[in-house]
Enzyme design. Structure first.
Site, PDB file in Angstrom:
ATOM      1  CG  ASP A 103      17.054  21.635 -46.407  1.00 27.50           C
ATOM      2  OD1 ASP A 103      17.546  21.195 -45.360  1.00 27.50           O
ATOM      3  OD2 ASP A 103      17.669  21.663 -47.491  1.00 27.50           O
ATOM      4  NE  ARG A 156      20.126  21.900 -41.134  1.00 22.96           N
ATOM      5  CZ  ARG A 156      19.754  21.482 -42.354  1.00 22.96           C
ATOM      6  NH1 ARG A 156      18.943  22.208 -43.111  1.00 22.96           N
ATOM      7  NH2 ARG A 156      20.165  20.322 -42.812  1.00 22.96           N
TER       8      ARG A 156
HETATM    9  C1  FAD Z   1      23.813  23.579 -42.341  1.00 21.44           C
HETATM   10  C2  FAD Z   1      22.949  24.703 -42.768  1.00 21.44           C
HETATM   11  C3  FAD Z   1      21.667  24.430 -43.224  1.00 21.44           C
HETATM   12  C4  FAD Z   1      20.810  25.469 -43.601  1.00 21.44           C
HETATM   13  N1  FAD Z   1      19.514  25.194 -43.938  1.00 21.44           N
HETATM   14  C5  FAD Z   1      18.678  26.215 -44.201  1.00 21.44           C
HETATM   15  C6  FAD Z   1      17.280  25.988 -44.430  1.00 21.44           C
HETATM   16  O1  FAD Z   1      16.790  24.858 -44.435  1.00 21.44           O
HETATM   17  N2  FAD Z   1      16.492  27.071 -44.679  1.00 21.44           N
HETATM   18  C7  FAD Z   1      16.982  28.351 -44.683  1.00 21.44           C
HETATM   19  O2  FAD Z   1      16.223  29.300 -44.877  1.00 21.44           O
HETATM   20  N3  FAD Z   1      18.304  28.583 -44.478  1.00 21.44           N
HETATM   21  C8  FAD Z   1      19.150  27.566 -44.245  1.00 21.44           C
HETATM   22  N4  FAD Z   1      20.468  27.827 -44.009  1.00 21.44           N
HETATM   23  C9  FAD Z   1      21.020  29.184 -44.282  1.00 21.44           C
HETATM   24  C10 FAD Z   1      20.892  30.100 -43.097  1.00 21.44           C
HETATM   25  O3  FAD Z   1      19.537  30.419 -42.903  1.00 21.44           O
HETATM   26  C11 FAD Z   1      21.696  31.395 -43.304  1.00 21.44           C
HETATM   27  O4  FAD Z   1      21.237  32.048 -44.452  1.00 21.44           O
HETATM   28  C12 FAD Z   1      23.186  31.195 -43.427  1.00 21.44           C
HETATM   29  O5  FAD Z   1      23.646  30.148 -42.639  1.00 21.44           O
HETATM   30  C13 FAD Z   1      23.945  32.472 -43.028  1.00 21.44           C
HETATM   31  O6  FAD Z   1      23.663  32.776 -41.694  1.00 21.44           O
HETATM   32  P1  FAD Z   1      24.745  32.676 -40.503  1.00 21.44           P
HETATM   33  O7  FAD Z   1      24.071  32.048 -39.346  1.00 21.44           O
HETATM   34  O8  FAD Z   1      25.971  32.005 -40.970  1.00 21.44           O
HETATM   35  O9  FAD Z   1      24.998  34.173 -40.059  1.00 21.44           O
HETATM   36  P2  FAD Z   1      25.292  35.526 -40.851  1.00 21.44           P
HETATM   37  O10 FAD Z   1      25.027  36.630 -39.871  1.00 21.44           O
HETATM   38  O11 FAD Z   1      24.599  35.575 -42.161  1.00 21.44           O
HETATM   39  O12 FAD Z   1      26.828  35.411 -41.123  1.00 21.44           O
HETATM   40  C14 FAD Z   1      27.791  35.420 -40.078  1.00 21.44           C
HETATM   41  C15 FAD Z   1      29.178  35.268 -40.698  1.00 21.44           C
HETATM   42  O13 FAD Z   1      29.280  33.973 -41.290  1.00 21.44           O
HETATM   43  C16 FAD Z   1      29.997  34.013 -42.507  1.00 21.44           C
HETATM   44  N5  FAD Z   1      29.100  33.622 -43.612  1.00 21.44           N
HETATM   45  C17 FAD Z   1      27.755  33.450 -43.562  1.00 21.44           C
HETATM   46  N6  FAD Z   1      27.273  33.049 -44.749  1.00 21.44           N
HETATM   47  C18 FAD Z   1      28.343  32.981 -45.568  1.00 21.44           C
HETATM   48  C19 FAD Z   1      28.504  32.620 -46.935  1.00 21.44           C
HETATM   49  N7  FAD Z   1      27.478  32.276 -47.708  1.00 21.44           N
HETATM   50  N8  FAD Z   1      29.769  32.668 -47.442  1.00 21.44           N
HETATM   51  C20 FAD Z   1      30.828  33.014 -46.687  1.00 21.44           C
HETATM   52  N9  FAD Z   1      30.722  33.351 -45.388  1.00 21.44           N
HETATM   53  C21 FAD Z   1      29.507  33.345 -44.839  1.00 21.44           C
HETATM   54  C22 FAD Z   1      30.482  35.436 -42.642  1.00 21.44           C
HETATM   55  O14 FAD Z   1      31.752  35.505 -42.046  1.00 21.44           O
HETATM   56  C23 FAD Z   1      29.471  36.226 -41.847  1.00 21.44           C
HETATM   57  O15 FAD Z   1      29.981  37.443 -41.388  1.00 21.44           O
HETATM   58  C24 FAD Z   1      21.311  26.810 -43.573  1.00 21.44           C
HETATM   59  C25 FAD Z   1      22.591  27.079 -43.114  1.00 21.44           C
HETATM   60  C26 FAD Z   1      23.400  26.052 -42.705  1.00 21.44           C
HETATM   61  C27 FAD Z   1      24.759  26.382 -42.168  1.00 21.44           C
END
Ligand code: FAD
Length: 308
Positions: free
Chosen positions: A132, A185
């Site tokens: 991660d 990722r």
């Molecule tokens: C499998 C996976 C692994 C990850 N690993 C890392 C990592 O190693 N390092 C790191 O910095 N980040 C990591 N993240 C987190 C990532 O960076 C984002 O903070 C997170 O995924 C929210 O971004 P988004 O792309 O969903 O878009 P956003 O623009 O944040 O959200 C788009 C839409 O998705 C939905 N959504 C997003 N987050 C949530 C939530 N928490 N609860 C409910 N609905 C939500 C909402 O409907 C929102 O309007 C990971 C995320 C995933 C899915």
């Protein structure tokens, strides 16, 4: 909203609140929205259920920033047990590991040795370790460790990492990782970063996410697009279609408990989906970052809490 995001990210680093919350029954009940349970068996049960719905899993034993070598080795031991359990139960699952949980802030050498042990174990059992990505002060050291380990012939393909679209440096990092065929990722990024290193506006992060996802999809290496953003998903799907990239050549990843509807729809439409399943007693920082991403989650949690 940016204020609430900063607020929850600041809360995620508060040690007093963390220890109070992690010990409280109420806190644990709230955390179950995003966390599979406190024990390995809880995580394995959830992994099996997710597999039965046609999705793969990546298991995250929660914890970060350990303060002693013993804690780092104990954290690694949980992952070794997970790799054995995945093989024994024939689960479609790999592991996601944070290097600060493996002692990175105490000694990069310690974290590298532990990560090497995990990657060797994964390689022996035909599995994979995802490292991660944490905050930007750790990006370079994390990438250096991943690249050194991946360069070992016995670990090639058994270790990969994460790139955050909000960082300006990410395009150059992806170019380097692709030169070594390292699996990436791509996510947007979950930490609070200064404008010197990261895009502040969602629109810029999203534009970079689209650009970087296209670089990955075009590379011929099996990568993961981690997002719940329907616009990001639609853009990746249409780019893949336009370039004749088969859906079996990449996967979407989403977090446990977030947008299950989207997860199901992607599977139904023939796309590969992997669910990130966190478990364990050290749920507080992870949970706060989920609230930071969508402050409306607080209302959702409060409603369910009073209903229960
Ligand atoms: C499998 C996976 C692994 C990850 N690993 C890392 C990592 O190693 N390092 C790191 O910095 N980040 C990591 N993240 C987190 C990532 O960076 C984002 O903070 C997170 O995924 C929210 O971004 P988004 O792309 O969903 O878009 P956003 O623009 O944040 O959200 C788009 C839409 O998705 C939905 N959504 C997003 N987050 C949530 C939530 N928490 N609860 C409910 N609905 C939500 C909402 O409907 C929102 O309007 C990971 C995320 C995933 C899915």
């Amino acid at each position: 909203m940016p204020f609430l995001r900063s607020f929850f990210i600041a809360m995620s680093r508060n040690r007093t609140l963390r220890s109070l919350s992690e010990r409280s029954v109420v806190g644990r009940r709230m955390s179950s929205r995003f966390v599979a349970g406190m024990e390995i068996d809880d995580a394995l049960r959830v992994a099996q259920a997710v597999n039965q719905q046609g999705m793969a899993v990546t298991l995250d034993s929660l914890g970060e920033s350990v303060t002693s070598q013993i804690e780092a080795h104990q954290a690694a031991e949980v992952y070794h047990r997970l790799l054995d359990a995945i093989a024994a139960q024939k689960l479609v699952a790999n592991i996601s590991v944070k290097l600060t949980q493996m002692g990175l802030e105490l000694s990069p050498q310690l974290a590298e040795t532990i990560a090497q042990g995990l990657a060797e174990h994964a390689a022996r059992s035909g599995n994979f370790v995802r490292i991660d990505m944490e905050d930007s002060s750790l990006t370079q050291v994390t990438l250096d460790i991943v690249r050194r380990l991946h360069a070992r012939p016995d670990l090639r393909g058994a270790i990969g990492t994460v790139i955050q679209a909000y960082l300006y440096r990410s395009e150059a990092d992806i170019e380097q990782l692709l030169a070594d065929s390292i699996r990436v990722r791509l996510c947007k990024g979950a930490y609070k970063e200064p404008v010197e290193v990261a895009f502040a506006r969602k629109k810029d992060v999203d534009a970079n996410y689209v650009r970087l996802s296209q670089m990955l999809l075009d590379s011929g290496v099996y990568h993961a697009l981690a997002t719940h953003d329907e616009a990001m998903i639609a853009s990746a799907k249409s780019f893949a279609k336009q370039r004749g990239i088969n859906p079996s050549q990449f996967e979407f990843q989403m977090l446990y408990g977030v947008r299950r509807d989207l997860q199901r729809n992607l599977v139904r439409d023939g796309f590969k989906v992997r669910v990130y399943v966190p478990f364990g007693r050290e749920w507080y920082p992870y949970f706060m970052r989920r609230l930071a991403e969508r402050p409306a989650n607080v209302l959702f949690l409060a409603r369910n809490f009073f209903r229960a």
